[in-house]
Enzyme design. Structure first.
Site, PDB file in Angstrom:
ATOM      1  CG  ASN A  11      -1.728   1.186   1.441  1.00 32.93           C
ATOM      2  OD1 ASN A  11      -1.863   1.957   0.439  1.00 32.93           O
ATOM      3  ND2 ASN A  11      -2.498   1.385   2.566  1.00 32.93           N
ATOM      4  CD1 TRP A  12       3.530   0.858  -2.860  1.00 34.92           C
ATOM      5  CD2 TRP A  12       3.512   2.273  -4.655  1.00 34.92           C
ATOM      6  NE1 TRP A  12       4.051   0.323  -3.958  1.00 34.92           N
ATOM      7  CE2 TRP A  12       4.007   0.995  -5.099  1.00 34.92           C
ATOM      8  CE3 TRP A  12       3.732   3.297  -5.763  1.00 34.92           C
ATOM      9  CZ2 TRP A  12       4.719   0.527  -6.185  1.00 34.92           C
ATOM     10  CZ3 TRP A  12       4.263   2.676  -6.882  1.00 34.92           C
ATOM     11  CH2 TRP A  12       4.836   1.487  -7.238  1.00 34.92           C
ATOM     12  CE  LYS A  13      -0.100   3.323   4.913  1.00 30.81           C
ATOM     13  NZ  LYS A  13      -0.246   3.537   6.111  1.00 30.81           N
ATOM     14  CG  HIS A  97      -5.897   1.862   5.175  1.00 28.97           C
ATOM     15  ND1 HIS A  97      -5.446   3.059   6.067  1.00 28.97           N
ATOM     16  CD2 HIS A  97      -4.622   1.095   4.909  1.00 28.97           C
ATOM     17  CE1 HIS A  97      -3.983   2.800   6.399  1.00 28.97           C
ATOM     18  NE2 HIS A  97      -3.906   1.508   5.708  1.00 28.97           N
ATOM     19  CD  GLU A  99      -2.885   5.892   6.583  1.00 29.81           C
ATOM     20  OE1 GLU A  99      -2.740   5.515   5.386  1.00 29.81           O
ATOM     21  OE2 GLU A  99      -2.163   5.192   7.563  1.00 29.81           O
ATOM     22  CD  GLU A 167      -3.706  -2.498   7.372  1.00 29.93           C
ATOM     23  OE1 GLU A 167      -2.543  -2.635   6.813  1.00 29.93           O
ATOM     24  OE2 GLU A 167      -4.110  -1.383   7.072  1.00 29.93           O
ATOM     25  N   GLY A 173       2.267   2.301  10.862  1.00 32.27           N
ATOM     26  CA  GLY A 173       3.355   3.323  10.828  1.00 32.27           C
ATOM     27  C   GLY A 173       4.055   3.601  11.964  1.00 32.27           C
ATOM     28  CB  SER A 205       4.774  -1.681  12.346  1.00 33.80           C
ATOM     29  OG  SER A 205       4.567  -0.347  12.331  1.00 33.80           O
ATOM     30  N   GLY A 226       2.621  -1.139   4.197  1.00 34.02           N
ATOM     31  CA  GLY A 226       2.778   0.221   4.034  1.00 34.02           C
ATOM     32  C   GLY A 226       4.349   0.866   3.812  1.00 34.02           C
ATOM     33  N   GLY A 227       4.899   1.308   4.668  1.00 30.60           N
ATOM     34  CA  GLY A 227       6.194   1.800   4.561  1.00 30.60           C
ATOM     35  C   GLY A 227       7.170   1.056   4.021  1.00 30.60           C
TER      36      GLY A 227
END
Ligand code: PGA
Length: 243
Positions: A11-13, A97, A99, A167, A173, A205, A226-227
């Site tokens: 997930n590049w966001k 998600h 976010e 999640e 994150g 994470s 993610g990251g």
């Protein structure tokens, strides 16, 4: 061979300009030509979907969106429909998600409507659920997550068109992860509420150092990353840890 093949999804966001997004996509595609044991997916920002799709052509890496509108088209400035994602080459879409649930106030009903839209367009819906820190500390994690499943997953779900991503909001994150026992507990609770064979990913994470332990857990059918999905080497190290 496991009953459910693991899925490692990036997930590049809201990250990636054309140059670095394409370099990342090419890096993932190149590594994916090596033998691996999982399904692979990347979800770039909407601006890069078409170009990343071209960079991934001929590779086993699938393409997904990060959200969609529930309508097929219309006067919804700034929104993107599931049909548009499909038209741009996507096979998957991330929905609900945290976010968007917490950052944009999306309710279970909103997510439910978007899942129906995704299925209407022929997309696989990756429905995210997860408790906040306060909800976990209050002992409500299982109730919150199973409530989100009940409210967000429409009738008619099946393993071919639904993926769940657990999640925990506090793990996204932050570098924090639940204990392995907590992950097992939540995944098992989710499992009781979804059609047999549906994949349940863990997200929050995940990195190259903890991926092997997390992906080896019973009921964990992959990861939503993610990251660590923004570096091809890290994403590939996680994929290589898949069972
Ligand atoms: P993270 O994000 O891996 O950076 O914690 C996961 C996600 O939000 O899907």
């Amino acid at each position: 061979m496991a009953e459910r093949r693991q899925l490692v999804a990036g997930n590049w966001k809201m990250n990636g300009m054309r140059a670095d997004g394409l370099a990342l996509a090419r890096g993932v595609a190149a590594r994916a030509s090596r033998p691996h044991r999982c399904d692979l997916l990347v979800c770039p920002p909407a601006t890069l979907i078409a170009a990343v799709g071209e960079a991934l052509a001929g590779s086993p890496v699938a393409l997904g969106g990060q959200d969609c509108h529930e309508a097929a088209s219309g006067a919804f400035t700034g929104d993107i429909s599931a049909e548009m994602l499909r038209d741009a080459g996507c096979t998957h879409v991330i929905l609900g998600h945290s976010e968007r649930r917490h950052g944009r106030g999306e309710s279970d009903a909103d997510v439910h409507a978007k899942v129906i839209a995704a299925w209407r367009a022929g997309l696989i819906a990756i429905v995210c659920v997860g408790e906040t820190r306060a909800e976990r500390e209050a002992g409500r994690a299982v109730a919150v997550v199973t409530g989100q499943i009940a409210g967000s997953v429409p009738a008619g779900a099946d393993a071919a068109k639904l993926v769940i991503a657990y999640e925990p909001v506090w793990a996204i994150g932050t570098g924090l992860t639940p204990t392995t026992l907590d992950i097992i507990e939540i995944h098992a609770a989710i499992r009781a509420h979804i059609p047999g064979g549906t994949r349940i990913l863990y997200g929050g994470s995940v990195n190259p150092r903890n991926a092997a332990e997390i992906l080896a857990l019973p009921e964990v059918d992959g990861g939503l990353i993610g990251g660590a999905s923004l570096k091809a080497d890290d994403f590939w190290a996680i994929a290589a840890a898949a069972q």
